[in-house]
Write an enzyme that holds these catalytic residues in place. Structure first.
Site, PDB file in Angstrom:
ATOM      1  N   ASP A  59       0.885  -1.173  -0.008  1.00 60.44           N
ATOM      2  CA  ASP A  59       0.011  -0.085   0.058  1.00 60.44           C
ATOM      3  C   ASP A  59       1.005   1.245   0.238  1.00 60.44           C
ATOM      4  O   ASP A  59       1.603   1.395   1.073  1.00 60.44           O
ATOM      5  CB  ASP A  59      -0.977   0.085   1.334  1.00 60.44           C
ATOM      6  CG  ASP A  59      -1.787   1.279   1.559  1.00 60.44           C
ATOM      7  OD1 ASP A  59      -1.674   2.185   0.576  1.00 60.44           O
ATOM      8  OD2 ASP A  59      -2.447   1.405   2.224  1.00 60.44           O
ATOM      9  N   TYR A 151      -8.820  15.165  -5.671  1.00 63.34           N
ATOM     10  CA  TYR A 151      -7.715  14.414  -6.608  1.00 63.34           C
ATOM     11  C   TYR A 151      -6.993  15.549  -7.283  1.00 63.34           C
ATOM     12  O   TYR A 151      -5.685  15.397  -7.598  1.00 63.34           O
ATOM     13  CB  TYR A 151      -8.693  13.863  -7.603  1.00 63.34           C
ATOM     14  CG  TYR A 151      -8.134  13.219  -8.778  1.00 63.34           C
ATOM     15  CD1 TYR A 151      -7.322  11.961  -8.408  1.00 63.34           C
ATOM     16  CD2 TYR A 151      -7.857  13.773 -10.052  1.00 63.34           C
ATOM     17  CE1 TYR A 151      -6.578  11.075  -9.410  1.00 63.34           C
ATOM     18  CE2 TYR A 151      -6.993  12.905 -11.041  1.00 63.34           C
ATOM     19  CZ  TYR A 151      -6.724  11.776 -10.896  1.00 63.34           C
ATOM     20  OH  TYR A 151      -5.676  11.322 -11.814  1.00 63.34           O
ATOM     21  N   ILE A 184      -7.809   8.620 -20.147  1.00 66.28           N
ATOM     22  CA  ILE A 184      -7.312   7.280 -20.351  1.00 66.28           C
ATOM     23  C   ILE A 184      -8.315   6.262 -20.370  1.00 66.28           C
ATOM     24  O   ILE A 184      -9.074   6.158 -19.257  1.00 66.28           O
ATOM     25  CB  ILE A 184      -5.952   7.046 -19.904  1.00 66.28           C
ATOM     26  CG1 ILE A 184      -5.014   8.124 -20.172  1.00 66.28           C
ATOM     27  CG2 ILE A 184      -5.297   5.845 -20.502  1.00 66.28           C
ATOM     28  CD1 ILE A 184      -4.699   8.817 -21.354  1.00 66.28           C
TER      29      ILE A 184
END
Ligand code: NAP
Length: 244
Positions: A59, A151, A184
């Protein structure tokens, strides 16, 4: 033989990078997190290409997990020549619905992951006076995106990180660059409606979204000999979406 360590290699852009580096003759240390089946199928594909590859579970938000992965990969391959910080998560939410936990997780995976991985891999590059780091940001880290404030902030952090680290480690023979993909075709965008995708294509000069392989080509270029005088840059791979 050169070795590349790629985070988030199990799927999408990271997977395409792993296969592209394998075709260039690199050994591949491939990091996955939750999707073991996808990681195992990647290993099969890499082996079929004759690539010396190994999977590592980590992680990237967890420093201890990253330390263990980097140490194991360095022991197994002897050295890491190129590092691709690709692992990332996305989430669409109104800013007013974001929780502190949403913010913390986004920043700790997308920005913290880049920090932790560089912290572990860079010392070996500095010792050898040679290395390539490519961090995957996003066009939203440049322009910002509605309903993706956390984000966008995490990806803007990756750009600032890249530019600063490039200046610090350039004299030690290590280059640090960013690739900023546009939209994408990966599972990250699986929730986009056909209408939204059509609108995004309509706004893109090349009239389509990109493929993971097209991003991988840019990453491989930045890690190769032809990019030896390029550092601290943000290369957009977005079909012209953001313009110059
Ligand atoms: P994806 O298909 O959702 O794959 C994400 C990858 O990241 C998976 O391999 C996943 O591993 C790994 N990952 C997620 N959280 C992790 C964690 N905490 N620790 C380690 N690995 C973790 O995403 P993608 O579209 O390929 O995106 C790759 C990168 O490109 C991301 O940084 C993303 O922000 C960036 N990007 C994508 C786009 C786009 O349009 N797709 C555009 C701009 C930028 P497991 O599956 O094993 O859990």
């Amino acid at each position: 033989m050169k070795t590349v360590l790629i985070t988030g290699a199990s799927r999408g852009i990271g997977r395409a990078c792993a296969l592209a580096f394998a075709r260039e003759g690199y050994a591949v240390a491939a990091c996955w997190h939750k999707n073991e089946a996808a990681a195992r199928s990647l290993l099969d594909e890499l082996s079929a290409l004759g690539c010396d590859a190994e999977l590592y579970r980590a992680d990237v938000a967890d420093p201890a997990s990253v330390e263990a992965m980097a140490a194991a990969a360095e022991k197994r391959f002897g050295h890491i020549d190129a590092l691709v910080n690709n692992a990332g998560i996305a989430q669409q939410k109104l800013f007013t619905d974001l929780t502190a936990a949403d913010w913390d997780r986004m920043l700790s995976v997308n920005a913290g992951g880049v920090f932790h991985t560089c912290r572990c891999v860079l010392p070996g590059m500095l010792r050898r006076h040679s290395g390539r780091i490519v961090n995957i940001s996003s066009i939203w880290g440049i322009s910002g995106a509605s309903c993706e404030v956390h984000y966008s902030a995490s990806k803007a952090a990756v750009i600032g990180f890249t530019r600063a680290l490039a200046q610090e480690v350039g004299p030690s023979g290590v280059t640090v660059n960013c690739v900023a993909p546009g939209v994408i075709d990966t599972e990250m965008n699986a929730n986009l409606s056909p209408e939204t995708l059509a609108a995004l294509c309509g706004e893109t000069p090349l009239c389509r979204i990109g493929s993971p392989e097209e991003v991988a080509d840019a990453v491989v270029f930045l890690c190769g000999g032809k990019a030896r005088f390029i550092t601290g840059q943000v290369l957009k791979v977005d079909g012209g979406f953001l313009g110059g």
